[in-house]
Design a protein around this motif. Structure first.
Motif, PDB file in Angstrom:
ATOM      1  N   PHE A   1      11.267  37.769  10.558  1.00 55.18           N
ATOM      2  CA  PHE A   1       9.870  37.362  10.656  1.00 55.18           C
ATOM      3  C   PHE A   1       9.245  37.169   9.280  1.00 55.18           C
ATOM      4  O   PHE A   1       8.617  36.140   9.012  1.00 55.18           O
ATOM      5  CB  PHE A   1       9.085  38.409  11.444  1.00 55.18           C
ATOM      6  CG  PHE A   1       7.601  38.146  11.488  1.00 55.18           C
ATOM      7  CD1 PHE A   1       7.088  37.146  12.292  1.00 55.18           C
ATOM      8  CD2 PHE A   1       6.728  38.887  10.706  1.00 55.18           C
ATOM      9  CE1 PHE A   1       5.721  36.890  12.323  1.00 55.18           C
ATOM     10  CE2 PHE A   1       5.362  38.640  10.736  1.00 55.18           C
ATOM     11  CZ  PHE A   1       4.861  37.637  11.546  1.00 55.18           C
ATOM     12  N   PHE A   2       9.435  38.140   8.384  1.00 56.67           N
ATOM     13  CA  PHE A   2       8.767  38.075   7.087  1.00 56.67           C
ATOM     14  C   PHE A   2       9.431  37.092   6.123  1.00 56.67           C
ATOM     15  O   PHE A   2       8.747  36.496   5.282  1.00 56.67           O
ATOM     16  CB  PHE A   2       8.722  39.470   6.447  1.00 56.67           C
ATOM     17  CG  PHE A   2       7.742  40.403   7.102  1.00 56.67           C
ATOM     18  CD1 PHE A   2       6.380  40.253   6.899  1.00 56.67           C
ATOM     19  CD2 PHE A   2       8.179  41.420   7.937  1.00 56.67           C
ATOM     20  CE1 PHE A   2       5.469  41.107   7.496  1.00 56.67           C
ATOM     21  CE2 PHE A   2       7.272  42.278   8.548  1.00 56.67           C
ATOM     22  CZ  PHE A   2       5.912  42.114   8.326  1.00 56.67           C
TER      23      PHE A   2
ATOM     24  N   LEU B   1       0.954  38.329  14.948  1.00 61.00           N
ATOM     25  CA  LEU B   1       2.046  39.128  15.515  1.00 61.00           C
ATOM     26  C   LEU B   1       2.194  38.888  17.016  1.00 61.00           C
ATOM     27  O   LEU B   1       3.298  38.678  17.531  1.00 61.00           O
ATOM     28  CB  LEU B   1       1.799  40.608  15.236  1.00 61.00           C
ATOM     29  CG  LEU B   1       1.804  41.031  13.759  1.00 61.00           C
ATOM     30  CD1 LEU B   1       1.451  42.507  13.623  1.00 61.00           C
ATOM     31  CD2 LEU B   1       3.158  40.749  13.117  1.00 61.00           C
TER      32      LEU B   1
ATOM     33  N   GLU C   1      14.912  41.738  13.137  1.00 60.03           N
ATOM     34  CA  GLU C   1      13.757  40.955  13.579  1.00 60.03           C
ATOM     35  C   GLU C   1      12.624  40.978  12.546  1.00 60.03           C
ATOM     36  O   GLU C   1      11.972  39.964  12.312  1.00 60.03           O
ATOM     37  CB  GLU C   1      13.256  41.474  14.931  1.00 60.03           C
ATOM     38  CG  GLU C   1      14.248  41.290  16.072  1.00 60.03           C
ATOM     39  CD  GLU C   1      14.550  39.833  16.356  1.00 60.03           C
ATOM     40  OE1 GLU C   1      13.718  38.963  15.988  1.00 60.03           O
ATOM     41  OE2 GLU C   1      15.615  39.541  16.917  1.00 60.03           O
ATOM     42  N   PHE C   2      12.382  42.146  11.935  1.00 61.88           N
ATOM     43  CA  PHE C   2      11.310  42.226  10.948  1.00 61.88           C
ATOM     44  C   PHE C   2      11.636  41.391   9.714  1.00 61.88           C
ATOM     45  O   PHE C   2      10.774  40.683   9.181  1.00 61.88           O
ATOM     46  CB  PHE C   2      11.054  43.682  10.552  1.00 61.88           C
ATOM     47  CG  PHE C   2      10.338  44.475  11.589  1.00 61.88           C
ATOM     48  CD1 PHE C   2       8.964  44.369  11.745  1.00 61.88           C
ATOM     49  CD2 PHE C   2      11.027  45.320  12.439  1.00 61.88           C
ATOM     50  CE1 PHE C   2       8.289  45.094  12.716  1.00 61.88           C
ATOM     51  CE2 PHE C   2      10.372  46.049  13.417  1.00 61.88           C
ATOM     52  CZ  PHE C   2       8.995  45.927  13.554  1.00 61.88           C
ATOM     53  N   ARG C   3      12.885  41.468   9.275  1.00 63.61           N
ATOM     54  CA  ARG C   3      13.280  40.677   8.099  1.00 63.61           C
ATOM     55  C   ARG C   3      13.225  39.189   8.418  1.00 63.61           C
ATOM     56  O   ARG C   3      12.771  38.387   7.586  1.00 63.61           O
ATOM     57  CB  ARG C   3      14.686  41.067   7.667  1.00 63.61           C
ATOM     58  CG  ARG C   3      15.142  40.356   6.392  1.00 63.61           C
ATOM     59  CD  ARG C   3      16.540  40.781   5.994  1.00 63.61           C
ATOM     60  NE  ARG C   3      16.975  40.102   4.785  1.00 63.61           N
ATOM     61  CZ  ARG C   3      18.183  40.237   4.253  1.00 63.61           C
ATOM     62  NH1 ARG C   3      19.075  41.061   4.839  1.00 63.61           N
ATOM     63  NH2 ARG C   3      18.512  39.583   3.161  1.00 63.61           N
TER      64      ARG C   3
END
Length: 297
Positions: A199-200, A107, A195-197
């Motif tokens: 990244f994953f 992270l 951003e989270f989507r």
């Protein structure tokens, strides 16, 4: 009119190029191979001996009855089966410590590589400085801090320091810089992905080889950790394998202590089996991670 004589066409066949063989390099490679495999061979050979044969025979050859399976059984049952408890403790420290360190390094390294913010260069300097500091230099200050907090002689005294991996953060940082193109991230943001989507769904699969590389480094460091548990733990029930086998080895020098060097050697052999299995199973990810992270696209 002058007549020019033409020379006959001669076709020359080139000899196939032969690779140059360096005798010096071959000798050095052989020395390194022997240096690496000789301790493993000694460990395997002596794990097949009884306590009596271990002390009275040549270390690099078999002697007496083949006692490997008996030694393994005794290792798991000696002292009320405490070896199994040490093995579970080590797995706990590896899963929580090495796994947590890999997650935090991923992270933080990804964020430092793909986001620009004030103080980014200062953070880079701090990370580089932290890589240069050996862990043993921080063991005593950490012990004093944890002693004030009252968490020595607990699993937290081993897990919390293991969560910090400056080298893993730096490796993910440098790997993510080239492995995740900015164009892909900008396209995902234009399409409305958060951003989270992003990244994953996009970045994490691209970071897979680098993450596996960092995970292997952290697993080996946590699995072989000795000095930190030595100063943090007093209760044998919380010992990892390294400290537990050390206590078995030292008990021969105590008054009334039983010499169990054959169990120490057998336990050491069993200790390296999970690490070897992890390297063999994840070898292709590890190699591709090093190669990709060291070459710019």
């Amino acid at each position: 009119m002058a007549v020019t004589a033409h020379r006959p066409l001669v076709i020359r066949h080139r000899r196939p190029h032969r690779r140059r063989r360096s005798r010096t390099l071959t000798a050095l490679t052989t020395i390194m191979l022997v240096y690496t495999l000789l301790p493993l061979a000694w460990l395997l050979i002596n794990a097949t001996k009884t306590q009596e044969r271990l002390l009275s025979s040549f270390g690099l050859w078999f002697s007496g009855d083949f006692a490997l399976f008996d030694n393994i059984a005794r290792t798991f049952t000696y002292d009320d089966g405490v070896y199994l408890r040490w093995l579970l403790n080590t797995l706990l420290y590896v899963v929580a410590g090495a796994g947590g360190a890999t997650l935090l390094a991923t992270l933080a390294g990804y964020g430092l590589a793909k986001f620009d913010f004030p103080g980014r260069k200062a953070v880079f300097a701090v990370v580089i400085g932290a890589v240069a500091v050996p862990g043993t230099a921080l063991a005593v200050p950490i012990f004093l801090l944890f002693s004030d907090l009252g968490i020595t002689n607990t699993p937290w005294a081993i897990i919390i320091p293991s969560l910090i991996s400056p080298f893993g953060l730096y490796l993910i940082w440098t790997y993510a810089t080239d492995a995740v193109p900015k164009e892909i991230l900008e396209s995902a943001r234009v399409d409305g992905a958060g951003e989270f989507r992003t990244f994953f769904r996009i970045s994490l699969p691209l970071l897979g080889p680098g993450i596996v590389t960092v995970l292997l480094f952290n697993v080996v460091a946590t699995w072989n950790n000795f000095f930190l548990p030595l100063i943090m733990l007093k209760d044998p029930d919380w010992y990892p394998l390294t400290l537990g086998l050390h206590s078995w080895n030292q008990q021969a020098g105590t008054a009334g202590g039983e010499a169990v060097f054959n169990l120490v050697i057998t336990g050491s052999l069993l200790t390296i089996v999970p690490l070897m299995a992890a390297f063999l199973l994840l070898q292709r990810y590890w190699q591709s991670g090093l190669a990709t992270g060291s070459v710019k696209g």
